[in-house]
Scaffold this motif. Structure first.
Motif, PDB file in Angstrom:
ATOM      1  N   GLU A  19       0.833  -1.138   0.000  1.00 14.95           N
ATOM      2  CA  GLU A  19       0.000   0.000   0.000  1.00 14.95           C
ATOM      3  C   GLU A  19       0.881   1.203   0.000  1.00 14.95           C
ATOM      4  OE1 GLU A  19      -2.449  -1.811   2.929  1.00 14.95           O
ATOM      5  OE2 GLU A  19      -3.921  -0.778   1.857  1.00 14.95           O
ATOM      6  N   HIS A  20       2.147   0.846  -0.922  1.00 12.86           N
ATOM      7  CA  HIS A  20       3.082   1.933  -0.777  1.00 12.86           C
ATOM      8  C   HIS A  20       3.690   2.209  -2.127  1.00 12.86           C
ATOM      9  CE1 HIS A  20       2.664   1.656   3.495  1.00 12.86           C
ATOM     10  NE2 HIS A  20       2.945   0.373   3.448  1.00 12.86           N
ATOM     11  N   GLU A  21       3.861   3.493  -2.471  1.00 11.86           N
ATOM     12  CA  GLU A  21       4.499   3.843  -3.703  1.00 11.86           C
ATOM     13  C   GLU A  21       5.991   3.827  -3.475  1.00 11.86           C
ATOM     14  OE1 GLU A  21       0.970   6.836  -5.297  1.00 11.86           O
ATOM     15  OE2 GLU A  21       2.974   7.587  -4.849  1.00 11.86           O
ATOM     16  N   PRO A  22       6.798   3.650  -4.522  1.00  9.21           N
ATOM     17  CA  PRO A  22       8.239   3.590  -4.353  1.00  9.21           C
ATOM     18  C   PRO A  22       8.787   4.919  -3.855  1.00  9.21           C
ATOM     19  CG  PRO A  22       7.658   3.707  -6.670  1.00  9.21           C
ATOM     20  CD  PRO A  22       6.391   3.493  -5.913  1.00  9.21           C
ATOM     21  N   ALA A  23       9.752   4.824  -2.959  1.00  7.11           N
ATOM     22  CA  ALA A  23      10.314   6.039  -2.401  1.00  7.11           C
ATOM     23  C   ALA A  23      11.368   6.647  -3.311  1.00  7.11           C
ATOM     24  CB  ALA A  23      10.934   5.729  -1.032  1.00  7.11           C
ATOM     25  N   ALA A  24      12.088   5.794  -4.056  1.00  4.53           N
ATOM     26  CA  ALA A  24      13.221   6.280  -4.832  1.00  4.53           C
ATOM     27  C   ALA A  24      12.807   6.960  -6.122  1.00  4.53           C
ATOM     28  CB  ALA A  24      14.162   5.117  -5.148  1.00  4.53           C
ATOM     29  N   VAL A 245       1.344  -4.560  -8.921  1.00  5.62           N
ATOM     30  CA  VAL A 245       0.626  -4.561  -7.641  1.00  5.62           C
ATOM     31  C   VAL A 245       1.204  -5.612  -6.699  1.00  5.62           C
ATOM     32  CG1 VAL A 245      -1.620  -4.864  -6.527  1.00  5.62           C
ATOM     33  CG2 VAL A 245      -1.489  -3.824  -8.805  1.00  5.62           C
ATOM     34  N   PRO A 246       1.738  -5.207  -5.549  1.00  2.00           N
ATOM     35  CA  PRO A 246       2.141  -6.194  -4.544  1.00  2.00           C
ATOM     36  C   PRO A 246       0.899  -6.812  -3.901  1.00  2.00           C
ATOM     37  CG  PRO A 246       3.131  -4.015  -4.153  1.00  2.00           C
ATOM     38  CD  PRO A 246       2.014  -3.829  -5.126  1.00  2.00           C
ATOM     39  N   PHE A 258      -4.492  -7.289  -1.611  1.00  6.89           N
ATOM     40  CA  PHE A 258      -3.819  -6.457  -2.597  1.00  6.89           C
ATOM     41  C   PHE A 258      -3.382  -5.145  -1.954  1.00  6.89           C
ATOM     42  CE2 PHE A 258      -4.634  -8.972  -6.284  1.00  6.89           C
ATOM     43  CZ  PHE A 258      -5.870  -9.591  -6.072  1.00  6.89           C
ATOM     44  N   PHE A 259      -2.194  -4.692  -2.322  1.00  9.33           N
ATOM     45  CA  PHE A 259      -1.702  -3.406  -1.857  1.00  9.33           C
ATOM     46  C   PHE A 259      -1.775  -2.401  -3.006  1.00  9.33           C
ATOM     47  CE2 PHE A 259       0.448  -6.692   0.668  1.00  9.33           C
ATOM     48  CZ  PHE A 259      -0.060  -6.358   1.925  1.00  9.33           C
ATOM     49  N   LYS A 260      -1.417  -1.174  -2.707  1.00 11.26           N
ATOM     50  CA  LYS A 260      -1.557  -0.098  -3.681  1.00 11.26           C
ATOM     51  C   LYS A 260      -0.660  -0.319  -4.895  1.00 11.26           C
ATOM     52  CE  LYS A 260      -1.620   4.949  -3.881  1.00 11.26           C
ATOM     53  NZ  LYS A 260      -1.371   6.201  -3.105  1.00 11.26           N
TER      54      LYS A 260
END
Length: 272
Positions: A19-24, A245-246, A258-260
């Protein structure tokens, strides 16, 4: 010169004879995405893929429709109400229809664990899912190349990177705690490198609870790693032609969490 994963796959096939977008990453706000568990129509008929037969009338034609199809299929599985592949008389016709090619609407990258039968979990039949199985759902270069092939040549709209509860691979990494594993299991450690550091164990936390956090974190990290290692998939996600989708499969209930979906800004041109 960097060799793209898809080229590596082509070379390997030719040697076998066929439920998380990539930080980098810089983020761009994606179009509205539906709730993963909402029941909605699966989508319209997609344009036939270049290397496969025309999709059936219920084949999702967009990333959101593909995710909805998997979510509703999993809901049927959890409820014990699967509707696909139950009629054995359908098998002969299904095989005949698939002889000429395939048009899988989704790619599932999941663990090799025998308790995670992805087609059953999502209530799908042959020809609809392109599955890549690696211990710890941590794809190597060949696995990433396989995902590129499905997305670029077969028209897949969605990649689900699915871990699961009680994962032996994640448990082995946790128990090794940085010490080398025997045989070729070093490759498993390499594929899950940084997991323990990114998800440290709280001294007051039970081992089972920490393992659960590691399993979720690994699914998200592997989803991000796929985009970090593949400019082809990165560009498709940036263009909103593909979602990554993870997800986490719960062995006790059969439910897929399902996560974001990951969202990325368009990648810089390869010519720059």
């Amino acid at each position: 010169m960097r060799v793209l994963p898809l080229l590596a796959l082509t070379a390997a096939l030719s040697l076998q004879g066929q439920e998380h977008e990539p930080a980098a990453a810089t983020k761009a706000k994606p179009k509205a995405k539906p709730e993963a568990h909402a029941a909605a129509p699966a989508g319209q008929v997609a344009t036939p893929a270049a290397h496969g037969p025309a999709p059936s009338a219920d084949t999702p034609d967009s990333p959101s429709a593909a995710l909805t199809e998997l979510a509703t299929g999993n809901a049927r599985f959890v409820a014990g109400k699967r509707v696909r592949t139950l009629d054995t008389g359908h098998d002969v016709a299904m095989r005949a229809a698939l002889v000429g090619g395939q048009s899988p609407f989704a790619i599932v990258i999941t663990c090799s664990d025998s308790r995670v039968p992805d087609a059953l979990v999502f209530d799908q039949e042959a020809g609809r899912l392109f599955t890549i199985r690696e211990a710890g759902n941590a794809p190597d270069l060949q696995g990433i190349a396989s995902a590129e092939y499905a997305a670029d040549h077969l028209g897949s709209k969605l990649i689900v990177v699915m871990g699961h509860t009680s994962c032996g691979a994640v448990k082995a990494i946790r128990e090794a705690n940085g010490k080398p594993l025997p045989g070729n299991l070093w490759a498993l450690q390499a594929g899950m490198s940084g997991l323990l550091e990114s998800t440290p164990h709280d001294p007051n936390e039970e081992a089972k609870a920490h393992l659960s956090r590691l399993e979720e974190a690994n699914a998200k990290r592997q989803a991000q790693a796929i985009l970090d290692r593949s400019s082809l998939l990165h560009e498709k996600v940036a263009a909103e032609q593909l979602w990554v989708v993870p997800a986490l499969y719960h062995l006790d209930t059969g439910k897929v969490q399902f996560f974001k979906p990951l969202s990325l800004a368009p990648a810089a041109s390869a010519h720059h």
